[in-house]
Design a protein around this motif. Structure first.
Motif, PDB file in Angstrom:
ATOM      1  N   TRP A   1      -3.750  -8.038  -0.397  1.00 28.15           N
ATOM      2  CA  TRP A   1      -3.596  -7.655  -0.173  1.00 28.15           C
ATOM      3  C   TRP A   1      -3.929  -5.954   0.340  1.00 28.15           C
ATOM      4  O   TRP A   1      -3.404  -5.501   1.706  1.00 28.15           O
ATOM      5  CB  TRP A   1      -2.289  -7.190  -0.083  1.00 28.15           C
ATOM      6  N   PHE A   2      -4.753  -5.904  -0.890  1.00 30.42           N
ATOM      7  CA  PHE A   2      -5.748  -4.281  -0.631  1.00 30.42           C
ATOM      8  C   PHE A   2      -7.328  -4.659   0.505  1.00 30.42           C
ATOM      9  O   PHE A   2      -7.787  -3.937   0.007  1.00 30.42           O
ATOM     10  CB  PHE A   2      -5.771  -3.780  -1.173  1.00 30.42           C
ATOM     11  N   GLY A   3      -7.387  -6.234   0.499  1.00 28.89           N
ATOM     12  CA  GLY A   3      -8.884  -5.952   0.954  1.00 28.89           C
ATOM     13  C   GLY A   3      -9.914  -5.210   2.027  1.00 28.89           C
ATOM     14  O   GLY A   3      -8.570  -4.883   2.902  1.00 28.89           O
ATOM     15  N   ARG A   4     -10.512  -4.240   2.116  1.00 31.21           N
ATOM     16  CA  ARG A   4     -10.969  -4.128   3.205  1.00 31.21           C
ATOM     17  C   ARG A   4     -11.521  -4.227   4.018  1.00 31.21           C
ATOM     18  O   ARG A   4     -11.153  -4.012   5.273  1.00 31.21           O
ATOM     19  CB  ARG A   4     -12.635  -3.334   2.366  1.00 31.21           C
ATOM     20  N   GLU A   5     -12.195  -5.699   4.580  1.00 27.59           N
ATOM     21  CA  GLU A   5     -12.147  -6.426   5.798  1.00 27.59           C
ATOM     22  C   GLU A   5     -11.067  -7.629   5.150  1.00 27.59           C
ATOM     23  O   GLU A   5     -10.789  -8.170   4.587  1.00 27.59           O
ATOM     24  CB  GLU A   5     -13.215  -7.326   4.924  1.00 27.59           C
TER      25      GLU A   5
ATOM     26  N   ARG B   1       0.819  -1.440   0.555  1.00 26.48           N
ATOM     27  CA  ARG B   1       0.164  -0.004   0.245  1.00 26.48           C
ATOM     28  C   ARG B   1       0.889   1.106   0.022  1.00 26.48           C
ATOM     29  O   ARG B   1       0.599   2.356  -0.273  1.00 26.48           O
ATOM     30  CB  ARG B   1      -0.755   0.136   1.009  1.00 26.48           C
ATOM     31  N   ASP B   2       2.134   1.153   0.800  1.00 25.37           N
ATOM     32  CA  ASP B   2       2.500   2.698   0.733  1.00 25.37           C
ATOM     33  C   ASP B   2       3.894   2.610  -0.364  1.00 25.37           C
ATOM     34  O   ASP B   2       4.017   3.387  -0.410  1.00 25.37           O
ATOM     35  CB  ASP B   2       3.156   2.359   2.363  1.00 25.37           C
TER      36      ASP B   2
ATOM     37  N   GLN C   1      -1.486 -10.188   4.963  1.00 21.78           N
ATOM     38  CA  GLN C   1      -0.246 -10.113   4.898  1.00 21.78           C
ATOM     39  C   GLN C   1       1.365 -10.361   3.852  1.00 21.78           C
ATOM     40  O   GLN C   1       0.833 -11.569   3.579  1.00 21.78           O
ATOM     41  CB  GLN C   1       0.319  -9.857   5.897  1.00 21.78           C
ATOM     42  N   PRO C   2       1.264  -9.731   2.786  1.00 23.19           N
ATOM     43  CA  PRO C   2       2.836 -10.080   1.837  1.00 23.19           C
ATOM     44  C   PRO C   2       3.003 -11.125   2.260  1.00 23.19           C
ATOM     45  O   PRO C   2       3.674 -11.230   3.807  1.00 23.19           O
ATOM     46  CB  PRO C   2       2.807  -9.114   1.487  1.00 23.19           C
TER      47      PRO C   2
END
Length: 108
Positions: free
Chosen positions: A58-62, A31-32, A66-67
């Motif tokens: 890795w970007f799921g809202r719920e 994300r960063d 973790q990668p």
């Protein structure tokens, strides 16, 4: 000593060397990473050589997943290389930049 050599900043080179030694120390979450480099999730997937479906987990809202450490390590390495390139492009004296651009000259 030429004028360009007089402008040589040994402090900056020492900073670069210190940074190069810490390549694997700076971990960025995907994300960063995409925020820093203005990438899409699809571009990140291509960069890492993984499926877009994996990146989306890795970007799921719920309950985002973790990668794996190997992907975090790869992002840290890519980030470090891009930071080194930025230093080379902006800070290294022209006579040293020429050493890094020798392939461009030989291809012309």
């Amino acid at each position: 000593m030429t004028e360009s050599e007089a402008e040589y900043d040994s402090h900056r080179v020492l900073q670069l060397l210190k940074f190069m030694r810490s390549i694997r120390c700076k971990t960025l979450h995907p994300r960063d990473f995409i925020e820093k480099y203005q990438l899409t999730q699809a571009q990140l997937a291509e960069l890492l050589g993984v499926s877009i479906q994996l990146v989306k987990t890795w970007f799921g809202r719920e309950e985002p997943r973790q990668p794996e450490q190997k992907y975090l390590d790869r992002l840290a390495e890519i980030d470090a290389l891009l930071e080194i390139k930025k230093v080379i492009d902006e800070k290294i004296p022209p006579h040293l930049q020429a050493l890094f651009n020798f392939n461009q000259k030989s291809n012309s």
